[in-house]
Motif scaffolding. Sequence first.
Motif, short mmCIF file in Angstrom:
data_model
loop_
_atom_site.label_atom_id
_atom_site.label_comp_id
_atom_site.label_asym_id
_atom_site.label_seq_id
_atom_site.Cartn_x
_atom_site.Cartn_y
_atom_site.Cartn_z
N VAL A 187 -67.09 10.56 -0.91
CA VAL A 187 -67.73 10.27 0.38
C VAL A 187 -66.75 9.47 1.21
CG1 VAL A 187 -69.47 8.81 1.49
CG2 VAL A 187 -70.14 10.38 -0.33
N THR A 188 -66.54 9.90 2.45
CA THR A 188 -65.65 9.17 3.33
C THR A 188 -66.06 9.40 4.77
OG1 THR A 188 -63.35 8.82 3.99
CG2 THR A 188 -63.98 11.07 3.42
N HIS A 189 -65.75 8.45 5.65
CA HIS A 189 -65.93 8.67 7.08
C HIS A 189 -64.59 8.89 7.76
CE1 HIS A 189 -65.05 4.33 6.84
NE2 HIS A 189 -64.55 4.49 8.05
N GLU A 190 -63.52 8.94 6.98
CA GLU A 190 -62.17 9.07 7.53
C GLU A 190 -61.67 10.50 7.38
OE1 GLU A 190 -59.60 5.48 6.54
OE2 GLU A 190 -61.16 5.32 5.02
N ALA A 191 -61.32 11.12 8.51
CA ALA A 191 -60.89 12.52 8.50
C ALA A 191 -59.60 12.70 7.71
CB ALA A 191 -60.71 13.01 9.93
N ASP A 192 -58.69 11.71 7.74
CA ASP A 192 -57.43 11.88 7.03
C ASP A 192 -57.63 11.82 5.52
OD1 ASP A 192 -58.08 9.18 7.25
OD2 ASP A 192 -56.00 8.51 7.20
N ILE A 193 -58.67 11.14 5.06
CA ILE A 193 -58.99 11.13 3.63
C ILE A 193 -59.68 12.43 3.24
CG2 ILE A 193 -60.33 9.98 1.84
CD1 ILE A 193 -57.80 8.45 2.79
N ALA A 194 -60.61 12.89 4.05
CA ALA A 194 -61.30 14.16 3.77
C ALA A 194 -60.32 15.33 3.74
CB ALA A 194 -62.38 14.41 4.82
N ALA A 195 -59.20 15.19 4.46
CA ALA A 195 -58.22 16.28 4.53
C ALA A 195 -57.54 16.56 3.20
CB ALA A 195 -57.17 15.96 5.60
N TRP A 196 -57.65 15.64 2.24
CA TRP A 196 -57.07 15.87 0.91
C TRP A 196 -57.88 16.87 0.09
CZ3 TRP A 196 -52.70 13.50 -1.39
CH2 TRP A 196 -52.04 12.57 -0.58
N ALA A 197 -59.13 17.09 0.45
CA ALA A 197 -60.01 17.97 -0.33
C ALA A 197 -59.86 19.42 0.11
CB ALA A 197 -61.46 17.53 -0.17
N ARG A 198 -60.20 20.33 -0.77
CA ARG A 198 -60.17 21.75 -0.42
C ARG A 198 -61.44 22.18 0.30
NH1 ARG A 198 -56.21 24.86 -2.20
NH2 ARG A 198 -54.80 24.06 -3.80
N ARG A 199 -62.44 21.33 0.27
CA ARG A 199 -63.72 21.69 0.89
C ARG A 199 -64.31 20.45 1.53
NH1 ARG A 199 -68.77 23.67 -2.76
NH2 ARG A 199 -70.34 23.99 -1.13
N ARG A 200 -64.87 20.60 2.72
CA ARG A 200 -65.43 19.46 3.44
C ARG A 200 -66.86 19.78 3.86
NH1 ARG A 200 -61.97 18.86 7.87
NH2 ARG A 200 -63.44 19.81 9.34
N LEU A 201 -67.78 18.91 3.44
CA LEU A 201 -69.18 19.03 3.83
C LEU A 201 -69.47 17.94 4.86
CD1 LEU A 201 -70.81 19.36 0.28
CD2 LEU A 201 -69.76 21.15 1.67
N VAL A 202 -70.08 18.32 5.97
CA VAL A 202 -70.37 17.36 7.04
C VAL A 202 -71.89 17.24 7.19
CG1 VAL A 202 -70.06 16.77 9.48
CG2 VAL A 202 -68.23 17.96 8.22
N PHE A 203 -72.37 15.98 7.20
CA PHE A 203 -73.80 15.70 7.30
C PHE A 203 -74.14 15.05 8.62
CE2 PHE A 203 -73.67 16.79 2.99
CZ PHE A 203 -74.96 16.97 2.53
N LYS A 204 -75.32 15.37 9.13
CA LYS A 204 -75.85 14.76 10.35
C LYS A 204 -77.36 14.76 10.28
CE LYS A 204 -75.75 15.09 15.40
NZ LYS A 204 -75.23 15.87 16.58
N ASP A 205 -77.96 13.60 10.46
CA ASP A 205 -79.42 13.46 10.50
C ASP A 205 -80.11 14.08 9.29
OD1 ASP A 205 -79.17 12.19 12.99
OD2 ASP A 205 -79.32 14.08 14.08
N GLY A 206 -79.53 13.87 8.12
CA GLY A 206 -80.15 14.33 6.89
C GLY A 206 -79.95 15.79 6.56
#
Length: 234
Positions: A198-217
Amino acid sequence: MLIAAHELTKSYAMGGQTVHALRGVSLEIAQGEMVAIMGASGSGKSTLMNILGCLDQPSTGSYTLAGEAVQSLSADALAAIRNQRIGFVFQQFNLLPRTSALENVELPMVYAGVTAAQRRARAQRALERVGLGERLHHTPAELSGGQQQRVAIARALVNQPQLILADEPTGALDSHTSEDIMQLLTELNQQGMTVVLVTHEADIAAWARRRLVFKDGLMVEDLTQIPVRAGGTE
């Protein structure tokens, strides 16, 4: 699939109102994936992480970890899963301050009933694996922030879990040290470990092969990406 969640909801009563932290989230994560979960405060990402880590249970929906339905297990059974199948890494390291790196890493094995000799040997191997073989007897106060997080990662690894859950693992670190920690998590993933962070930093999320984005549950994006590597290369 290591993780299979279907229509997860989570609601809380707060100040006479009902807060819907998750509103019907479904996702699958395969063994060996590295996944980043992003979202603003209140988006539901931390609630999801707590459910995936068996620290909380959904209000409705189903969650299967390594083929076992966990949403209705007893507290003792959930504790056993957390100890044996999941390694946790937190933003603030959560190390015992007056205890050596070696003893901090041994702690999960105490709860698992591992003998003292085995604990010592396995803890030493885990610390060597994260590059701290020469810091076994240092207390957290004698270690840098990056070294403390490496101790925490060694502790997460020591029971040979199927899954590492990392909640803002670089949130208390500078950018250079953050890159070192992400490089380590990437190497563990390349060795077959499933990593969900879990991260709020885009540069950290960029290390993963897959990114899930959440908003309002809700999960509003599920993106596959080419991960960065140390030095900014792909």
